[in-house]
Design an enzyme around this catalytic site. Sequence first.
Site, mmCIF file in Angstrom:
data_model
loop_
_atom_site.group_PDB
_atom_site.id
_atom_site.type_symbol
_atom_site.label_atom_id
_atom_site.label_comp_id
_atom_site.label_asym_id
_atom_site.label_seq_id
_atom_site.Cartn_x
_atom_site.Cartn_y
_atom_site.Cartn_z
ATOM 1 N N ASP A 134 0.796 -1.231 0.000
ATOM 2 C CA ASP A 134 0.000 0.000 0.000
ATOM 3 C C ASP A 134 0.828 1.280 0.000
ATOM 4 O OD1 ASP A 134 -2.285 1.550 0.052
ATOM 5 O OD2 ASP A 134 -2.470 1.498 2.219
ATOM 6 N N CYS A 188 -21.950 -4.566 -3.682
ATOM 7 C CA CYS A 188 -22.678 -3.746 -2.706
ATOM 8 C C CYS A 188 -24.175 -3.639 -3.006
ATOM 9 C CB CYS A 188 -22.083 -2.344 -2.649
ATOM 10 S SG CYS A 188 -20.385 -2.293 -2.038
ATOM 11 N N CYS A 191 -26.983 -0.703 -1.970
ATOM 12 C CA CYS A 191 -26.559 0.050 -0.790
ATOM 13 C C CYS A 191 -25.629 1.201 -1.178
ATOM 14 C CB CYS A 191 -25.844 -0.869 0.200
ATOM 15 S SG CYS A 191 -25.284 -0.025 1.696
ATOM 16 N N CYS A 194 -22.431 4.522 2.429
ATOM 17 C CA CYS A 194 -21.140 5.206 2.546
ATOM 18 C C CYS A 194 -21.153 6.529 1.787
ATOM 19 C CB CYS A 194 -20.004 4.311 2.057
ATOM 20 S SG CYS A 194 -20.169 3.743 0.344
ATOM 21 N N CYS A 198 -20.968 10.135 4.100
ATOM 22 C CA CYS A 198 -19.684 10.850 4.072
ATOM 23 C C CYS A 198 -19.947 12.346 4.263
ATOM 24 C CB CYS A 198 -18.976 10.620 2.739
ATOM 25 S SG CYS A 198 -17.423 11.543 2.601
ATOM 26 N N CYS A 214 -11.700 14.088 1.025
ATOM 27 C CA CYS A 214 -11.688 12.972 1.983
ATOM 28 C C CYS A 214 -11.003 13.397 3.286
ATOM 29 C CB CYS A 214 -10.961 11.786 1.369
ATOM 30 S SG CYS A 214 -10.829 10.366 2.465
ATOM 31 N N CYS A 244 -16.971 5.897 6.492
ATOM 32 C CA CYS A 244 -17.502 5.068 5.415
ATOM 33 C C CYS A 244 -17.398 3.579 5.740
ATOM 34 C CB CYS A 244 -16.825 5.380 4.086
ATOM 35 S SG CYS A 244 -15.070 4.986 4.002
ATOM 36 N N CYS A 248 -20.833 0.807 6.979
ATOM 37 C CA CYS A 248 -21.024 -0.318 6.055
ATOM 38 C C CYS A 248 -21.701 -1.494 6.768
ATOM 39 C CB CYS A 248 -19.683 -0.764 5.491
ATOM 40 S SG CYS A 248 -19.789 -2.201 4.391
#
Length: 375
Positions: A134, A188, A191, A194, A198, A214, A244, A248
């Site tokens: 990452d 998802c 749905c 999120c 937000c 964000c 978010c 969920c």
Amino acid sequence: MKTREQIVIEIAKSVGFDLVGISEANILKDHIKNSLAAYELNYLDGMPWLNKERLIKAGSPNQLLLNPKSVIVVGVNYKQNENQTSPINSTKGRIAMYAQWEDYHLVIKKMLKEYKAILQDKLSINMDGRIFVDDGSLLEKGFAEKAGLGWFGKHTNIINPIYGSWIFLGALITDLELTPNEPVKKNCGKCELCIIECPTKAIVSPYQLDANKCISFLTIENKGAIPYELRSLIDDWIFGCDICQDICPVNDKSDVSQNITFTKKTNNYLDLVEILYMSKEQFSSRFSKSPIKRTKLSGLQRNACVAIGNIKILEAIPALIDTLNNNESELVRGHSAWALGEINTKACQKALKISLEYENDQFVIDEINRALMSK
């Protein structure tokens, strides 16, 4: 006799990974297209290292390793069974769950190095491979989706049926030819919680995030001023954001982590006043192995000012005034002026007016004037 694929999975589990899957080392055309679309829409503006060339390269294993055949993707569940809501009238700032332990980049990379060594020994091969955790060099989420670790959520995180999106991802691109896993046949559906929840409306559409809005970007990667119109929406988040993920429905039912590495927290909430008085040496010492070091002291103090202004902590007024008068960073001084304007007591107004007599940085002067005029 066990297959290579069975050995790959067994060793990953023995090292401590909760999830492991195999993907072909093909180019991720769809994910590259989505990333380039975000780039063209200026959604990645605050991260100049994510340019077109790097986005294409991140989805192209053949540009990252000579003769790649497979991508082994691993995941570690880090969910904790704990309510993240801070106490009423708290002087604490919230930290995203992923940052409450030792920096996962260091932990997962160490685990992957151990995994690679054991795998080579077990298979009696000299395997060429490259590790990613990452850092923007590989589209791990795209390969995780292909490897069957989960589906790509509308909030742009991978969602696993068992662990939800509370997953640290890592990958090993290798020249080892392996049979790939099938992708998860879930999504998802209808749905969009999120997107709806937000506060800054950073999820502009399903699967597309405007990083400039964000809260995670604003409190971590953003090194400048937090846009005025977004400050009140950040609430008491001072490093990252979990909204978010908290909202969920899959995460609500997901399993809690059993990994001992991510059960003993080093940081949870941080005292906001303490942050304002923290020295560079104290910051470096306390967060040397934490993701929080990424925001630097000035960024963390800026975030603390915004949180104090949002919560309107009266006890923090003296610290804000000290910060406005004495902090060496104009970024922090400017945000302390904003916070004083939000709390807006007589003491706050007096301090703002006095500070105009000696402040010579234009950004800070503008913030003081706006704080005085807005009330």
